[in-house]
Design a protein around this motif. Sequence first.
Motif, PDB file in Angstrom:
ATOM      1  N   ALA A 196       1.529   0.406  -7.798  1.00 35.03           N
ATOM      2  CA  ALA A 196       2.013   0.290  -9.152  1.00 35.03           C
ATOM      3  C   ALA A 196       1.983   1.448  -9.860  1.00 35.03           C
ATOM      4  O   ALA A 196       3.084   2.136 -10.742  1.00 35.03           O
ATOM      5  N   VAL A 197       0.631   2.091 -10.112  1.00 35.56           N
ATOM      6  CA  VAL A 197       0.438   3.351 -10.721  1.00 35.56           C
ATOM      7  C   VAL A 197       1.236   4.373  -9.977  1.00 35.56           C
ATOM      8  O   VAL A 197       2.108   5.305 -10.810  1.00 35.56           O
ATOM      9  N   GLU A 198       1.466   4.678  -8.993  1.00 38.53           N
ATOM     10  CA  GLU A 198       1.931   5.513  -8.148  1.00 38.53           C
ATOM     11  C   GLU A 198       3.605   5.516  -8.493  1.00 38.53           C
ATOM     12  O   GLU A 198       4.265   6.757  -8.872  1.00 38.53           O
ATOM     13  N   ILE A 251      -0.986   5.022 -18.006  1.00 43.85           N
ATOM     14  CA  ILE A 251      -0.073   4.359 -17.317  1.00 43.85           C
ATOM     15  C   ILE A 251      -0.456   2.890 -17.501  1.00 43.85           C
ATOM     16  O   ILE A 251       0.275   2.049 -17.802  1.00 43.85           O
ATOM     17  N   VAL A 252      -1.729   2.801 -17.199  1.00 45.92           N
ATOM     18  CA  VAL A 252      -2.383   1.123 -17.283  1.00 45.92           C
ATOM     19  C   VAL A 252      -3.944   1.380 -17.571  1.00 45.92           C
ATOM     20  O   VAL A 252      -4.511   2.462 -16.971  1.00 45.92           O
ATOM     21  N   TYR A 253      -4.568   0.537 -18.475  1.00 46.82           N
ATOM     22  CA  TYR A 253      -6.207   0.541 -18.154  1.00 46.82           C
ATOM     23  C   TYR A 253      -6.629  -1.011 -18.360  1.00 46.82           C
ATOM     24  O   TYR A 253      -5.772  -1.784 -18.505  1.00 46.82           O
ATOM     25  N   THR A 254      -7.671  -1.198 -17.733  1.00 44.63           N
ATOM     26  CA  THR A 254      -8.324  -2.501 -17.659  1.00 44.63           C
ATOM     27  C   THR A 254      -9.679  -2.545 -18.436  1.00 44.63           C
ATOM     28  O   THR A 254     -10.450  -1.435 -18.691  1.00 44.63           O
ATOM     29  N   LYS A 255      -9.734  -3.899 -19.106  1.00 47.06           N
ATOM     30  CA  LYS A 255     -10.953  -3.935 -19.725  1.00 47.06           C
ATOM     31  C   LYS A 255     -11.656  -5.163 -19.199  1.00 47.06           C
ATOM     32  O   LYS A 255     -10.905  -6.196 -19.227  1.00 47.06           O
ATOM     33  N   GLY A 256     -13.049  -5.112 -18.926  1.00 52.78           N
ATOM     34  CA  GLY A 256     -13.800  -6.454 -18.592  1.00 52.78           C
ATOM     35  C   GLY A 256     -15.360  -6.615 -18.951  1.00 52.78           C
ATOM     36  O   GLY A 256     -15.561  -5.374 -19.600  1.00 52.78           O
ATOM     37  N   ARG A 257     -16.111  -7.340 -18.359  1.00 56.85           N
ATOM     38  CA  ARG A 257     -17.399  -7.246 -18.702  1.00 56.85           C
ATOM     39  C   ARG A 257     -18.352  -6.465 -17.867  1.00 56.85           C
ATOM     40  O   ARG A 257     -19.669  -5.970 -18.403  1.00 56.85           O
ATOM     41  N   ILE A 258     -17.841  -5.985 -16.809  1.00 57.08           N
ATOM     42  CA  ILE A 258     -18.644  -5.283 -15.802  1.00 57.08           C
ATOM     43  C   ILE A 258     -18.195  -3.953 -15.757  1.00 57.08           C
ATOM     44  O   ILE A 258     -17.047  -3.596 -15.874  1.00 57.08           O
ATOM     45  N   PRO A 259     -19.333  -2.879 -15.670  1.00 59.64           N
ATOM     46  CA  PRO A 259     -18.631  -1.587 -15.509  1.00 59.64           C
ATOM     47  C   PRO A 259     -17.698  -1.091 -14.716  1.00 59.64           C
ATOM     48  O   PRO A 259     -16.690  -0.436 -15.027  1.00 59.64           O
ATOM     49  N   VAL A 262       0.928  -1.438   0.019  1.00 58.99           N
ATOM     50  CA  VAL A 262       0.006  -0.006   0.065  1.00 58.99           C
ATOM     51  C   VAL A 262       0.932   1.313  -0.002  1.00 58.99           C
ATOM     52  O   VAL A 262       0.598   2.181  -0.719  1.00 58.99           O
ATOM     53  N   ASN A 263       1.835   1.241   0.881  1.00 62.15           N
ATOM     54  CA  ASN A 263       2.693   2.660   0.865  1.00 62.15           C
ATOM     55  C   ASN A 263       3.977   2.372   0.034  1.00 62.15           C
ATOM     56  O   ASN A 263       4.899   3.451   0.096  1.00 62.15           O
ATOM     57  N   THR A 264       4.019   1.579  -0.952  1.00 60.50           N
ATOM     58  CA  THR A 264       5.300   1.422  -1.901  1.00 60.50           C
ATOM     59  C   THR A 264       5.503   2.849  -2.607  1.00 60.50           C
ATOM     60  O   THR A 264       6.899   3.265  -2.713  1.00 60.50           O
ATOM     61  N   GLY A 265       4.574   3.388  -3.168  1.00 63.69           N
ATOM     62  CA  GLY A 265       4.764   4.502  -4.016  1.00 63.69           C
ATOM     63  C   GLY A 265       5.481   5.588  -3.048  1.00 63.69           C
ATOM     64  O   GLY A 265       6.308   6.200  -3.685  1.00 63.69           O
ATOM     65  N   GLU A 266       4.733   5.907  -2.023  1.00 66.15           N
ATOM     66  CA  GLU A 266       5.381   6.836  -1.022  1.00 66.15           C
ATOM     67  C   GLU A 266       6.986   6.450  -0.618  1.00 66.15           C
ATOM     68  O   GLU A 266       7.733   7.374  -0.506  1.00 66.15           O
ATOM     69  N   GLU A 267       7.096   5.297  -0.604  1.00 65.85           N
ATOM     70  CA  GLU A 267       8.431   4.880  -0.087  1.00 65.85           C
ATOM     71  C   GLU A 267       9.372   5.088  -1.287  1.00 65.85           C
ATOM     72  O   GLU A 267      10.728   5.374  -1.078  1.00 65.85           O
ATOM     73  N   VAL A 268       9.017   4.802  -2.514  1.00 65.38           N
ATOM     74  CA  VAL A 268       9.850   5.100  -3.519  1.00 65.38           C
ATOM     75  C   VAL A 268      10.455   6.655  -3.697  1.00 65.38           C
ATOM     76  O   VAL A 268      11.457   6.825  -4.196  1.00 65.38           O
ATOM     77  N   ALA A 269       9.367   7.503  -3.533  1.00 63.08           N
ATOM     78  CA  ALA A 269       9.548   8.947  -3.790  1.00 63.08           C
ATOM     79  C   ALA A 269      10.697   9.465  -2.627  1.00 63.08           C
ATOM     80  O   ALA A 269      11.525  10.086  -2.757  1.00 63.08           O
ATOM     81  N   LYS A 270      10.547   8.656  -1.387  1.00 62.29           N
ATOM     82  CA  LYS A 270      11.287   9.006  -0.248  1.00 62.29           C
ATOM     83  C   LYS A 270      12.738   8.386  -0.709  1.00 62.29           C
ATOM     84  O   LYS A 270      13.892   8.960  -0.550  1.00 62.29           O
ATOM     85  N   ALA A 271      13.022   7.276  -1.171  1.00 59.39           N
ATOM     86  CA  ALA A 271      14.107   6.574  -1.530  1.00 59.39           C
ATOM     87  C   ALA A 271      14.863   7.410  -2.579  1.00 59.39           C
ATOM     88  O   ALA A 271      16.011   7.586  -2.615  1.00 59.39           O
ATOM     89  N   ILE A 272      13.978   7.861  -3.667  1.00 57.20           N
ATOM     90  CA  ILE A 272      14.570   8.731  -4.502  1.00 57.20           C
ATOM     91  C   ILE A 272      15.308   9.870  -4.203  1.00 57.20           C
ATOM     92  O   ILE A 272      16.527  10.395  -4.451  1.00 57.20           O
ATOM     93  N   THR A 273      14.530  10.554  -3.284  1.00 60.11           N
ATOM     94  CA  THR A 273      15.120  11.795  -2.772  1.00 60.11           C
ATOM     95  C   THR A 273      16.277  11.570  -1.616  1.00 60.11           C
ATOM     96  O   THR A 273      17.370  12.261  -1.618  1.00 60.11           O
ATOM     97  N   ARG A 274      16.253  10.301  -1.144  1.00 53.72           N
ATOM     98  CA  ARG A 274      17.503   9.942  -0.261  1.00 53.72           C
ATOM     99  C   ARG A 274      18.847   9.702  -1.125  1.00 53.72           C
ATOM    100  O   ARG A 274      19.834   9.725  -0.550  1.00 53.72           O
TER     101      ARG A 274
END
Length: 439
Positions: free
Chosen positions: A256-258, A269-277, A216-228
């Motif tokens: 993953a999106v973040e 970045i990514v899109y999904t397609k299925g049978r339900i709205p 859940v918090n990977t996006g935030e951790e990556v931002a901090k890691a790049i700054t570090r």
Amino acid sequence: MKHRCPFVRPSALALALLLVSGGSLWAQQPPKASPVTDSPKALLPLDELRTFVEVMDRIKTAYVEPIDDKTLLENAIKGMLSNLDPHSAYLEPEAFNDLQESTSGEFGGLGIEVGTEDGFIKVVSPIDDTPASQAGIESGDLIIRIDGQSTKGISLMEAVEKMRGKAGSKIVLTLVREGGQPFDVKLTRAVIKVKSVKAELLESGYGYLRITQFQVNTGEEVAKAITRLKKDNRNKKLDGLVLDLRNNPGGVLQAAVEVADHFLTSGLIVYTKGRIPNSELRFSADSADVSEQVPLVVLINGGSASAAEIVAGALQDHKRALVMGTESFGKGSVQTVLPLNNDRALKLTTALYFTPNGRSIQAQGIVPDIEVAKAKLTRDNSTDGVKEADLAGHLGNGNGGPDRRSSADSAKAKRLQDDDYQLSQALNLLKGLNFTRAK
């Protein structure tokens, strides 16, 4: 390609608001599906329903041991799900709870992401710093026996149940690697604490960013890691960055999106397609750029699945990074987790996801721009010999430079890339890109 649980995670069970451990999407409430039928008024198959009731009655009256209605009905539900695809499943309370805990970064077990192949259980990837990775289990290994019992023909969830156990308990897995002879691996189950993001400087100007799984918090951790990393580089912009997604089994879709968004300033970045709205989703990048457009190489291999493939595919399609390594796992379907009554849930494949250019990863994977197979590096120090600076009474450097003795190399601290051929090649590629850019 390419379910997860506290000990061993069946390939692609990771969750949170939107989740893809193989592409799972977490839904707080079951989505309202549009009726999808082959005819305007699809009728229930009465003959088959009569057969179902008759079979259930015969089992209750003639089976060698008494069996209650509840057990029979739950087994019937499991049978319905198990015959759809490898990633759809009926989750009983314990398995549902395991799924919810799996995105917290701490869970019990062996630390393996698993799937199925030819009726056997296949290792998608071992997780860093877990009993599985420490025992040398590799992506692609087939688990043919668990504590001496064959896995041939058993379901993924059954295998997971057999591998689940109390931290500290022992287990023996019999593996086959690349068609070789079976061998046993003895492991001790443990509480797995997964650190999602690791970062360090490979050398001055060049950073290394490893994502073991998408939490859940990977996006935030990556931002901090790049700054570090920038701070460790004396507050200077990096000359290059290696993003390591090898043996990353996936995880939370939103994470993953973040992560991809940290390296992109616009576009899909990514899109999904299925049978339900509710399965029709699109995610786009915003203009912020934590990475400052640093030259980027992404490492993938056969253990890179789902959310990891989303990131690699997006950066490849936007030509933001060069992808290096070997072909990824190919897990491109999306699962929606639908809570049911009595603390149970339904994990159902509802869509496929696509890269910005419309590529479906399902059963194909991401093909690297530059293929580099895994190899073992060995360093030969026997030819160093004696240098002029080692000789007694040698003259000093006329320009005042320091002596460089033959023992200098042996005093160097071991670097991450010294034992990792793919990583060393990624670093060389970044240096080459910078060299040609400076020309």
